[in-house]
Design a protein around this motif. Structure first.
Motif, short mmCIF file in Angstrom:
data_model
loop_
_atom_site.label_atom_id
_atom_site.label_comp_id
_atom_site.label_asym_id
_atom_site.label_seq_id
_atom_site.Cartn_x
_atom_site.Cartn_y
_atom_site.Cartn_z
N SER A 1 -21.29 -3.52 -32.79
CA SER A 1 -20.63 -3.68 -33.93
C SER A 1 -21.30 -3.53 -35.15
O SER A 1 -20.39 -3.12 -36.16
CB SER A 1 -20.37 -5.41 -33.68
N ILE A 2 -22.19 -3.91 -35.31
CA ILE A 2 -22.92 -3.56 -36.85
C ILE A 2 -23.10 -1.92 -37.01
O ILE A 2 -22.65 -1.63 -38.20
CB ILE A 2 -24.27 -3.88 -36.78
N LEU A 3 -23.14 -1.24 -36.03
CA LEU A 3 -23.40 0.27 -36.23
C LEU A 3 -21.97 0.80 -36.12
O LEU A 3 -21.86 2.09 -36.55
CB LEU A 3 -24.27 0.78 -35.17
N GLY A 4 -20.79 0.10 -35.81
CA GLY A 4 -19.70 0.86 -35.70
C GLY A 4 -19.56 1.80 -34.61
O GLY A 4 -18.83 2.57 -34.63
N ILE A 5 -20.03 1.36 -33.19
CA ILE A 5 -20.12 2.18 -32.06
C ILE A 5 -19.70 1.22 -31.01
O ILE A 5 -19.79 0.09 -31.13
CB ILE A 5 -21.39 2.92 -31.99
N SER A 6 -19.59 1.80 -29.86
CA SER A 6 -19.43 1.14 -28.67
C SER A 6 -20.63 0.45 -28.17
O SER A 6 -21.81 0.98 -28.54
CB SER A 6 -18.61 1.95 -27.50
N THR A 7 -20.49 -0.50 -27.14
CA THR A 7 -21.60 -1.27 -26.46
C THR A 7 -22.47 -0.16 -25.79
O THR A 7 -23.56 -0.29 -25.76
CB THR A 7 -21.27 -2.38 -25.58
N SER A 8 -21.59 0.54 -25.16
CA SER A 8 -22.55 1.72 -24.31
C SER A 8 -23.10 2.80 -25.09
O SER A 8 -24.23 3.02 -24.72
CB SER A 8 -21.54 2.33 -23.45
N LEU A 9 -22.83 3.14 -26.18
CA LEU A 9 -23.26 4.16 -26.97
C LEU A 9 -24.55 3.25 -27.70
O LEU A 9 -25.63 3.96 -27.76
CB LEU A 9 -22.60 4.65 -28.32
#
Length: 156
Positions: free
Chosen positions: A123-131
């Motif tokens: 969420s903080i990095l603006g990416i998916s959990t898997s990424l």
């Protein structure tokens, strides 16, 4: 209301900034800049996620801006209470993490220095959990390669 958020998250954001820089004073400045930006832009915030994640995003941007003007670590800037072996290890670990490519270093800092879950990191990095999981794993692999294969790997 804003004062409540500042009191609640100040120490956490300060630690995050401190893991990005080698100076307590610089970390305090970055943390304060984070909260100033938060206050200035609070009315624009759309409450689409946790305010904590928004603060980490601002702090991450402040730290990246600082490193665009990166300067070397001078031993005079290291607090005296961290002297000795522990201080040397802390400086070495920080330098190793900071030498990682940004996307991996940031994920490692959030996971291991800020004790965040992968979903929060994403969420903080603006990416998916898997990424986020991949970036942490890859960051640890890169750290292990730097240290000759012992850092971040499981021992039998």
């Amino acid at each position: 209301m804003l004062e409540k958020f500042i009191r609640k998250y100040y120490d956490e954001i300060f630690r995050y900034c401190y893991h990005h820089v080698e100076s307590r004073v610089t970390a305090e400045d970055l943390c304060q800049d984070t909260f100033v930006s938060f206050i200035e832009h609070y009315q624009e915030y759309r409450h689409m996620g946790k305010i904590k994640n928004y603060l980490y995003t601002i702090a991450g941007n402040k730290c990246r801006d600082y490193y665009r003007k990166k300067r070397p670590l001078f031993m005079a800037e290291v607090p005296e209470q961290e002297a000795g072996q522990e201080m040397e290890e802390t400086v070495v670990i920080r330098q190793m993490v900071m030498s990682l490519p940004e996307e991996f270093g940031e994920a490692v800092i959030l996971r291991y220095f800020q004790n965040m879950r992968y979903g929060e990191i994403g969420s903080i990095l603006g990416i998916s959990t898997s990424l986020a999981k991949y970036r942490v794993k890859k960051g640890l692999e890169l750290l292990a390669a730097m240290e000759g294969g012992t850092y971040g790997t499981k021992r039998n």
